[in-house]
Design an enzyme around this catalytic site. Structure first.
Site, PDB file in Angstrom:
ATOM      1  N   ASP A 123      29.778  41.618  35.019  1.00  0.00           N
ATOM      2  CA  ASP A 123      30.674  41.403  36.166  1.00  0.00           C
ATOM      3  C   ASP A 123      30.164  40.259  37.039  1.00  0.00           C
ATOM      4  OD1 ASP A 123      28.453  42.632  37.182  1.00  0.00           O
ATOM      5  OD2 ASP A 123      29.493  44.369  38.008  1.00  0.00           O
ATOM      6  N   HIS A 181      37.527  43.209  30.566  1.00  0.00           N
ATOM      7  CA  HIS A 181      36.648  44.366  30.682  1.00  0.00           C
ATOM      8  C   HIS A 181      37.254  45.547  29.948  1.00  0.00           C
ATOM      9  CE1 HIS A 181      34.263  42.934  34.426  1.00  0.00           C
ATOM     10  NE2 HIS A 181      34.302  42.040  33.470  1.00  0.00           N
ATOM     11  N   GLU A 232      28.570  40.202  39.813  1.00  0.00           N
ATOM     12  CA  GLU A 232      27.192  40.379  40.246  1.00  0.00           C
ATOM     13  C   GLU A 232      26.230  39.916  39.151  1.00  0.00           C
ATOM     14  OE1 GLU A 232      27.409  42.185  43.204  1.00  0.00           O
ATOM     15  OE2 GLU A 232      25.295  41.902  43.705  1.00  0.00           O
ATOM     16  N   TYR A 248      30.197  49.732  30.073  1.00  0.00           N
ATOM     17  CA  TYR A 248      29.809  49.331  31.423  1.00  0.00           C
ATOM     18  C   TYR A 248      30.598  50.105  32.482  1.00  0.00           C
ATOM     19  CZ  TYR A 248      28.266  46.289  35.179  1.00  0.00           C
ATOM     20  OH  TYR A 248      27.706  45.805  36.326  1.00  0.00           O
ATOM     21  N   GLU A 274      18.667  42.939  33.549  1.00  0.00           N
ATOM     22  CA  GLU A 274      18.294  43.412  34.887  1.00  0.00           C
ATOM     23  C   GLU A 274      17.279  44.534  34.912  1.00  0.00           C
ATOM     24  OE1 GLU A 274      21.451  43.329  33.875  1.00  0.00           O
ATOM     25  OE2 GLU A 274      22.788  42.600  35.444  1.00  0.00           O
ATOM     26  N   ARG A 312      31.030  49.587  35.812  1.00  0.00           N
ATOM     27  CA  ARG A 312      31.764  48.958  36.927  1.00  0.00           C
ATOM     28  C   ARG A 312      32.945  48.200  36.363  1.00  0.00           C
ATOM     29  NH1 ARG A 312      26.610  47.407  38.552  1.00  0.00           N
ATOM     30  NH2 ARG A 312      25.743  49.074  39.816  1.00  0.00           N
ATOM     31  N   ASP A 344      24.522  41.905  33.526  1.00  0.00           N
ATOM     32  CA  ASP A 344      25.767  42.681  33.440  1.00  0.00           C
ATOM     33  C   ASP A 344      27.021  41.802  33.420  1.00  0.00           C
ATOM     34  OD1 ASP A 344      24.404  45.029  33.276  1.00  0.00           O
ATOM     35  OD2 ASP A 344      24.557  45.523  35.406  1.00  0.00           O
TER      36      ASP A 344
END
Ligand SMILES: [Zn+2]
Ligand SMILES: [Zn+2]
Length: 658
Positions: free
Chosen positions: A84, A351, A86, A305, A9, A307, A82
């Site tokens: 997650d 995670h 998103e 990470y 990203e 989030r 990433d």
């Protein structure tokens, strides 16, 4: 030999990753989402199972063309966005748009940008996770439906340009309700009586200490003193009694270390300890995650990470933490077995918690490479992670009952027996900490000297306004927040001027009250906390594959549409007349709301277009100006005061002059 393309990203992430991959991997950045729902229309075919008409974001068209070029001569394409929902969706949508059916598309996932994690991820690529993508889509579509249908109703009733959303409206409601509690609150007066005491015979330094005891009971009944007269009368009565130690209780207590950070706890602590807003915390954390240039070592991802709602720590990292703790602090700080922490029921155990990628990288040792704010945040994350794998703190509470005639006083003290994790991470004892002092050695039956007897006046306090920290906590406890939503939700209600910050605390504006009240009245479901929490949980279930995403949307849409139709029929614009007359046509002026707050408009609008600002009544301090100051908002949402004679007079001030 043909090369491979890796897409991430952001340029910073691309830079860090490319360091760990051999030269046949070319790493490029897609700068976040490439596609989105169209801006000016709903973009969802509700009858066709909520089919979304995604379009390429206009600003991203050039970038997409470039990425297509980049992909052309490559053998494989790795989507390393990433880990997650998103990130999964960004990668997937990009894959669809690149139209590279002839090539192998692979998804790689990692929670930290370090050599080991990157190598491992590229050894074990996988397919895209459809469940994750659907969960993200369902959330996007839900939010779009709410925004698209609700906003025009706000325009009709309040003002053009306003908007409403699903989760942020619930957050606004919490703030509005708290403000009403504060407005309704009536403070009660009460009095405390405190005795300052010491030992009659004192040999050691500790024995010479004066200490404090608080009046608790009279004739075995809790005492409540409501006013000065009673306080003075009681003080007079107590004065001539002798003070005797009646009982001593000693309690040993253990305080366990806190769990390593997840997004919500990081945002809370970062606000409480460092004063950073949620958005600032996330921006800083993202920088630390994506990679920081550490001199010769090059760019290194410093934290995992950011989030996440999992407190899980990878086995390798646990071993490293244990080695570090026993080496640096000693064996007595190391628990026999690693500490394990509970996560929310549906948290993603795949995670990890937010932790340093290596605890051996002590904050002080990399301070020179970090901005002061990055350093503070890294230090906080580092300390919390190390502390989470240390032994508990042990301390001893001493509670002493002291009799004075028919009156009973209580004193308490505490001593730290073993600091444990408290060496690193501040101990939070409890709310009455301030009243716990160190006590001299006392024995039952011992008589004490009374040094001072002081009545003091107090008032019950209204509930505190939410800070960004306590709002995140409330959203989390109510089950309406998720790692990716806390910061944007707060950002949104502030940027729309529904809520403002005052010394770190959030309070609703007049507009915020209006919007919240309207939504509560006509859309009780959208504003209902349990309902919103259930929607969030269903989205989690879509992600773990146990719930169908179309069902989530159907369950929401049909009742929602009914309330929209009802509201459309019943909501009427309210007109508030001001006492001023139009300067152009002489008709009455009315109060209207605009994006920048309240203003006066001619009641004959649109025939007469005259409008004027509502001034604060303060005169512009510029000499010979004579204008009045008007409250304005900058495009970033900051409040300032400008002159009514603008642009002739350019006076501005962030505060209203006295
Ligand atoms: Zn007019
Ligand atoms: Zn002026």
């Amino acid at each position: 030999m043909k090369k491979n393309l890796v897409i991430v990203e952001s340029p910073a992430k691309a830079k860090t990753i490319s360091k760990f991959l051999d030269p046949k991997f070319v790493v490029v950045s897609c700068m976040g989402h490439i596609i989105d729902l169209p801006q000016k229309e709903l973009g969802i075919q509700i009858e066709d199972n909520f089919k979304a008409d995604y379009v390429v974001i206009p600003k991203k068209q050039k970038l997409l063309t470039q990425l297509k070029k980049d992909a052309k001569d490559k053998e494989k394409i790795y989507f390393a966005t990433d880990p997650d929902r998103e990130g999964e969706a960004i990668g997937w949508n990009l894959k669809e748009k690149l139209k590279t059916k002839d090539k192998q598309s692979l998804r790689v996932v990692f929670h930290e940008i370090t050599k080991g994690a990157i190598e491992e991820a590229f050894k074990t690529p996988r397919d895209f996770d459809v469940n994750k993508i659907q969960a993200q889509q369902a959330r996007r579509i839900l939010d779009r439906i709410v925004g698209y249908f609700l906003s025009p109703l706000l325009w009709r009733k309040v003002s053009r340009g306003l908007s409403a959303g699903r989760v942020q409206s619930v957050a606004l409601r919490l703030i509005v309700e708290r403000e009403r509690e504060i407005q309704k609150f009536v403070a009660d007066e009460f009095w405390k009586i405190t005795a300052e005491l010491n030992k009659k015979e004192a040999k050691t330094k500790q024995d010479k200490l004066n200490f404090f005891a608080r009046l608790d009971k009279q004739n075995d009944k809790k005492i409540e003193i409501k006013n000065k007269k009673d306080a003075d009368d009681i003080t007079e009565k107590i004065k001539n009694n002798s003070f005797t130690v009646k009982d001593i209780q000693i309690q040993k207590k253990k305080k366990n270390p806190p769990a390593p950070f997840i997004t919500s706890s990081l945002q809370q602590e970062s606000f409480n300890k460092l004063g950073f807003s949620t958005t600032k915390t996330m921006v800083l954390a993202q920088g630390l995650y994506e990679g920081i240039e550490l001199g010769e070592e090059g760019s290194v991802g410093l934290i995992t990470y950011m989030r996440t709602d999992s407190t899980h720590i990878a086995q390798v990292a646990i071993e490293e933490l244990r080695k570090f703790i026993s080496g640096k602090y000693g064996k007595e700080y190391l628990p026999e077995k690693p500490n394990v922490y509970k996560s929310r029921a549906l948290a993603q155990e795949a995670h990890e918690a937010i932790r340093p990628t290596s605890c051996f990288r002590e904050p002080q040792s990399i301070k020179q490479y970090l901005s002061p704010e990055q350093y503070k945040l890294y230090e906080l994350i580092w300390k919390r992670a190390v502390a989470s794998q240390m032994n508990p703190a042990l301390y001893e509470f001493t509670l002493v009952d002291i009799q004075a005639g028919e009156f009973l006083f209580k004193a308490s003290g505490f001593d730290v027996l073993f600091k444990g994790y408290g060496t690193l991470y501040a101990l939070e004892i409890d709310e009455e900490e301030e009243e716990k002092t160190s006590l001299p050695e006392l024995t039952i039956g011992e008589n004490l000297n009374l040094v001072n007897l002081t009545p003091s006046q107090h008032f019950t306090k209204p509930p505190a306004r939410f800070s960004e920290g306590s709002l995140v906590k409330a959203l989390e406890e109510d089950g309406v927040g998720r790692p990716s939503t806390y910061a944007p939700v707060i950002q949104t209600i502030i940027s729309r001027d529904y809520v403002r910050r005052l010394k770190g605390y959030l309070f609703p504006t007049e507009l915020g009250f209006k919007v919240s009240d309207l939504l509560v009245e006509y859309f009780p479901k959208i504003m209902n906390i349990e309902f919103t929490a259930r929607m969030e949980e269903e989205l989690d279930r879509v992600e773990d594959g146990s719930y169908n995403w179309i069902n989530v949307l159907n369950e929401f849409y049909h009742p929602f549409k009914e309330s929209i139709d009802f509201a459309k029929k019943t909501i009427k614009k309210e007109v508030v007349f001001s006492d001023q007359k139009c300067e152009k046509c002489g008709k009455q002026m009315v109060v209207k709301w605009g994006r920048r707050g309240k203003f006066l408009s001619c009641s004959d609008y649109p025939r007469c277009k005259f409008s004027k600002s509502i001034t604060t009544g303060k005169i512009c301090p510029e000499p010979n100006c004579g204008g009045e100051l008007i409250e304005r908002r900058s495009s970033k949402g900051k409040i300032f005061y400008g002159c009514s004679n603008f642009p002739k007079c350019r006076f501005t001030s962030s505060k209203l002059p006295e």
